[in-house]
Motif scaffolding. Structure first.
Motif, PDB file in Angstrom:
ATOM      1  N   LYS A 150       5.744   0.199   4.522  1.00 34.37           N
ATOM      2  CA  LYS A 150       5.591   0.864   5.804  1.00 34.37           C
ATOM      3  C   LYS A 150       4.152   0.742   6.294  1.00 34.37           C
ATOM      4  CE  LYS A 150       9.291   4.275   5.718  1.00 34.37           C
ATOM      5  NZ  LYS A 150       9.639   5.708   5.898  1.00 34.37           N
ATOM      6  N   LEU A 151       4.006   0.566   7.603  1.00 32.91           N
ATOM      7  CA  LEU A 151       2.664   0.488   8.182  1.00 32.91           C
ATOM      8  C   LEU A 151       1.875   1.765   7.924  1.00 32.91           C
ATOM      9  CD1 LEU A 151       3.571  -1.185  11.590  1.00 32.91           C
ATOM     10  CD2 LEU A 151       2.368  -2.263   9.685  1.00 32.91           C
ATOM     11  N   THR A 152       2.574   2.892   7.816  1.00 34.59           N
ATOM     12  CA  THR A 152       1.877   4.155   7.551  1.00 34.59           C
ATOM     13  C   THR A 152       1.255   4.203   6.163  1.00 34.59           C
ATOM     14  OG1 THR A 152       4.044   5.093   6.990  1.00 34.59           O
ATOM     15  CG2 THR A 152       3.185   5.562   9.190  1.00 34.59           C
ATOM     16  N   ASP A 153       1.624   3.248   5.288  1.00 28.71           N
ATOM     17  CA  ASP A 153       0.966   3.162   3.985  1.00 28.71           C
ATOM     18  C   ASP A 153      -0.478   2.690   4.113  1.00 28.71           C
ATOM     19  OD1 ASP A 153       3.304   3.951   2.769  1.00 28.71           O
ATOM     20  OD2 ASP A 153       3.888   1.923   2.135  1.00 28.71           O
ATOM     21  N   TYR A 154      -0.824   2.125   5.276  1.00 28.01           N
ATOM     22  CA  TYR A 154      -2.126   1.495   5.423  1.00 28.01           C
ATOM     23  C   TYR A 154      -3.072   2.242   6.369  1.00 28.01           C
ATOM     24  CZ  TYR A 154       0.184  -2.349   3.068  1.00 28.01           C
ATOM     25  OH  TYR A 154       0.857  -3.112   2.144  1.00 28.01           O
ATOM     26  N   TYR A 155      -2.626   3.376   6.903  1.00 30.25           N
ATOM     27  CA  TYR A 155      -3.538   4.122   7.769  1.00 30.25           C
ATOM     28  C   TYR A 155      -3.160   5.594   7.800  1.00 30.25           C
ATOM     29  CZ  TYR A 155      -0.104   4.882  11.487  1.00 30.25           C
ATOM     30  OH  TYR A 155       0.980   5.306  12.194  1.00 30.25           O
ATOM     31  N   THR A 156      -4.142   6.404   8.190  1.00 29.05           N
ATOM     32  CA  THR A 156      -3.921   7.824   8.456  1.00 29.05           C
ATOM     33  C   THR A 156      -4.642   8.176   9.736  1.00 29.05           C
ATOM     34  OG1 THR A 156      -3.798   8.374   6.095  1.00 29.05           O
ATOM     35  CG2 THR A 156      -4.189  10.187   7.622  1.00 29.05           C
ATOM     36  N   LEU A 157      -3.905   8.704  10.692  1.00 27.18           N
ATOM     37  CA  LEU A 157      -4.499   9.248  11.900  1.00 27.18           C
ATOM     38  C   LEU A 157      -4.708  10.729  11.635  1.00 27.18           C
ATOM     39  CD1 LEU A 157      -5.415   8.991  14.836  1.00 27.18           C
ATOM     40  CD2 LEU A 157      -3.033   9.341  15.530  1.00 27.18           C
ATOM     41  N   ILE A 213      -9.667  -3.428  14.018  1.00 26.46           N
ATOM     42  CA  ILE A 213      -9.177  -3.566  12.647  1.00 26.46           C
ATOM     43  C   ILE A 213      -9.443  -4.965  12.108  1.00 26.46           C
ATOM     44  CG2 ILE A 213      -7.094  -3.550  11.214  1.00 26.46           C
ATOM     45  CD1 ILE A 213      -6.000  -1.401  13.185  1.00 26.46           C
ATOM     46  N   LYS A 214      -9.223  -5.973  12.935  1.00 20.17           N
ATOM     47  CA  LYS A 214      -9.451  -7.352  12.501  1.00 20.17           C
ATOM     48  C   LYS A 214     -10.924  -7.582  12.147  1.00 20.17           C
ATOM     49  CE  LYS A 214      -8.594 -12.089  14.122  1.00 20.17           C
ATOM     50  NZ  LYS A 214      -7.587 -12.591  13.176  1.00 20.17           N
ATOM     51  N   VAL A 248     -13.682  -4.773   4.698  1.00 21.47           N
ATOM     52  CA  VAL A 248     -14.617  -3.737   4.224  1.00 21.47           C
ATOM     53  C   VAL A 248     -13.895  -2.641   3.447  1.00 21.47           C
ATOM     54  CG1 VAL A 248     -16.249  -4.147   6.091  1.00 21.47           C
ATOM     55  CG2 VAL A 248     -14.449  -2.432   6.394  1.00 21.47           C
ATOM     56  N   GLY A 249     -12.651  -2.887   3.036  1.00 14.08           N
ATOM     57  CA  GLY A 249     -11.912  -1.884   2.289  1.00 14.08           C
ATOM     58  C   GLY A 249     -11.451  -0.757   3.205  1.00 14.08           C
ATOM     59  N   LEU A 250     -11.445   0.449   2.666  1.00 12.92           N
ATOM     60  CA  LEU A 250     -11.060   1.610   3.453  1.00 12.92           C
ATOM     61  C   LEU A 250     -12.148   1.893   4.476  1.00 12.92           C
ATOM     62  CD1 LEU A 250      -9.009   3.943   3.816  1.00 12.92           C
ATOM     63  CD2 LEU A 250     -10.434   5.281   2.243  1.00 12.92           C
ATOM     64  N   HIS A 251     -11.742   2.005   5.730  1.00 11.29           N
ATOM     65  CA  HIS A 251     -12.722   2.211   6.798  1.00 11.29           C
ATOM     66  C   HIS A 251     -12.305   3.387   7.676  1.00 11.29           C
ATOM     67  CE1 HIS A 251     -16.300   0.427   8.676  1.00 11.29           C
ATOM     68  NE2 HIS A 251     -15.846   0.963   9.793  1.00 11.29           N
ATOM     69  N   GLU A 252     -13.325   4.081   8.172  1.00 16.45           N
ATOM     70  CA  GLU A 252     -13.090   5.243   9.021  1.00 16.45           C
ATOM     71  C   GLU A 252     -13.599   4.969  10.429  1.00 16.45           C
ATOM     72  OE1 GLU A 252     -14.106   9.290   7.548  1.00 16.45           O
ATOM     73  OE2 GLU A 252     -15.436   9.353   9.305  1.00 16.45           O
ATOM     74  N   LEU A 293      -9.507   7.875  12.468  1.00 21.10           N
ATOM     75  CA  LEU A 293      -8.569   6.899  11.908  1.00 21.10           C
ATOM     76  C   LEU A 293      -9.124   6.347  10.610  1.00 21.10           C
ATOM     77  CD1 LEU A 293      -6.062   5.024  12.154  1.00 21.10           C
ATOM     78  CD2 LEU A 293      -7.533   3.440  13.441  1.00 21.10           C
ATOM     79  N   ASN A 294      -8.354   6.475   9.529  1.00 20.07           N
ATOM     80  CA  ASN A 294      -8.678   5.852   8.255  1.00 20.07           C
ATOM     81  C   ASN A 294      -7.702   4.710   8.034  1.00 20.07           C
ATOM     82  OD1 ASN A 294     -10.793   7.707   7.237  1.00 20.07           O
ATOM     83  ND2 ASN A 294      -9.134   9.206   7.309  1.00 20.07           N
ATOM     84  N   VAL A 295      -8.220   3.511   7.815  1.00 20.48           N
ATOM     85  CA  VAL A 295      -7.340   2.353   7.725  1.00 20.48           C
ATOM     86  C   VAL A 295      -7.806   1.424   6.606  1.00 20.48           C
ATOM     87  CG1 VAL A 295      -8.658   1.079   9.473  1.00 20.48           C
ATOM     88  CG2 VAL A 295      -6.264   0.476   9.045  1.00 20.48           C
ATOM     89  N   PHE A 296      -6.829   0.874   5.891  1.00 21.14           N
ATOM     90  CA  PHE A 296      -7.103  -0.113   4.846  1.00 21.14           C
ATOM     91  C   PHE A 296      -6.231  -1.327   5.103  1.00 21.14           C
ATOM     92  CE2 PHE A 296      -5.847  -2.090   0.819  1.00 21.14           C
ATOM     93  CZ  PHE A 296      -7.096  -2.491   0.369  1.00 21.14           C
TER      94      PHE A 296
END
Length: 346
Positions: A287-294, A104-105, A110-114, A126-129
């Motif tokens: 919430k941390l879940t605001d920034y990723y989706t598994l 992630i670091k 790169v914005g939203l990343h998969e 994993l989708n993470v912003f």
């Protein structure tokens, strides 16, 4: 009164460190270290002469190595305040936390990343912003949260029939009494290690021993064996054979949000239970879940239609669907019903 040891495990902020040789392009295997079956001298159904005992001790435990090696001497060790700790689980989730932290670091701008995370009960993605204001501590907590989510999915998927070795069911170990606490403890120690100013493996080695002492770890393998025998035919069966699901009598389904260690009756005293909290919030209060989706495209072994009412052929779920799947697993554990899809879903 129960104590929550989340804060005690977090370090003062220092320069973030990641393990040497970590390759962010190669996700760790689903299971890095093979460990452990709960119980002692547990028989194996097809090899009647074989008895499985996976226990360790403080004196036998070796230094932590990222991605593992035989010198670690993993197994289960009993602690008076944290219950049974599976060192293989703990080390795996710590290493997965370190891997996700580095991943992630490295991609934070790169914005939203998969990211593709392999297959287990379906295809994991994993989708993470990561916003610009995220600190290393935010990223570390996010990595620990995702790593723990992946461990929760392992418990869920194996309950419903996913297995690492074809035709060898893993349901016998799903939601085992030591799994959740060991996994979450590993996430916290992984967070601490990547935020330390010391090399990752050195910090993990030190933190493991420090934490086990803090939790009142027993000194010898014989003491862990005795603790196992104290719950024989209460938590695990002395007659069932691996890989029968009947080996485990007691399972822990309360694995989200807050995890309480399960200790033997002789340790059930006022301050003997030390709860752990799953990382939940970033420094901005969100919430941390605001920034990723598994996201998981599940296999047909996972009863998403029966449990979640899905009608889509795509069968996608996220970490937000875990509570319902765990609740249904707990229901099945108290009935004779088997975890399978409705015939119309096959």
């Amino acid at each position: 009164m129960k104590k929550t040891i989340l804060i005690l495990l977090l370090p003062f902020l220092c320069a973030a460190r990641i393990p040497e040789g970590l390759d962010t392009k190669t996700p760790p295997k689903r299971i890095i270290r093979t460990c452990c079956s709960f119980g002692v001298d547990v028989k194996v159904s097809v090899l009647s002469f074989l008895k499985v005992t996976d226990i360790t001790s403080l004196s036998a435990m070796g230094d932590h190595t990222f991605m593992g090696n035989k010198a670690e001497k993993n197994g289960i060790i009993y602690t008076h305040k944290g219950g049974f700790i599976d060192m293989g689980h703990l080390r795996d989730i710590a290493d997965y936390t370190a891997y996700l932290f580095a991943l992630i670091k490295e991609n934070r701008n790169v914005g939203l990343h998969e990211f593709k995370l392999g297959k287990e009960g379906g295809t994991k993605k994993l989708n993470v912003f990561i916003p610009d204001h995220f600190t290393d501590e935010d990223i570390a907590n996010l990595a620990g949260k995702i790593a723990y989510d992946l461990s929760a999915w392992h418990e869920i998927s194996t309950w419903y029939g996913s297995s690492y070795i074809p035709l060898v069911p893993e349901r016998y170990s799903s939601f085992s009494v030591e799994d959740a606490y060991s996994n979450l403890l590993g996430a916290h120690l992984g967070i601490k290690a990547v935020l330390s100013d010391k090399p990752y493996e050195e910090e993990m080695t030190r933190s493991i021993l420090e934490t086990l002492h803090y939790l009142g770890a027993v000194q010898t393998e014989e003491e862990t064996r005795q603790a196992m025998n104290d719950v024989k035919d209460i938590w695990w069966s002395g007659t069932a054979k691996l890989p029968s699901r009947k080996v485990l009598i007691k399972r822990q389904f309360e694995i989200l949000g807050r995890v309480s260690p399960l200790v033997v009756d002789s340790d059930l005293r006022g301050e003997s239970e030390y709860d752990l909290l799953v990382p939940e919030f970033a420094s901005d209060g969100k919430k941390l879940t605001d920034y990723y989706t598994l996201q998981i495209k599940t296999s047909y072994k996972i009863p998403v239609r029966k449990v979640l009412g899905f009608t889509s052929r795509e069968r996608y779920i996220t970490q937000e669907d875990f509570p319902a799947l765990i609740e249904y697993a707990e229901y099945l554990a108290t009935t004779s019903e088997q975890p399978q899809e409705l015939s119309s879903a096959r």
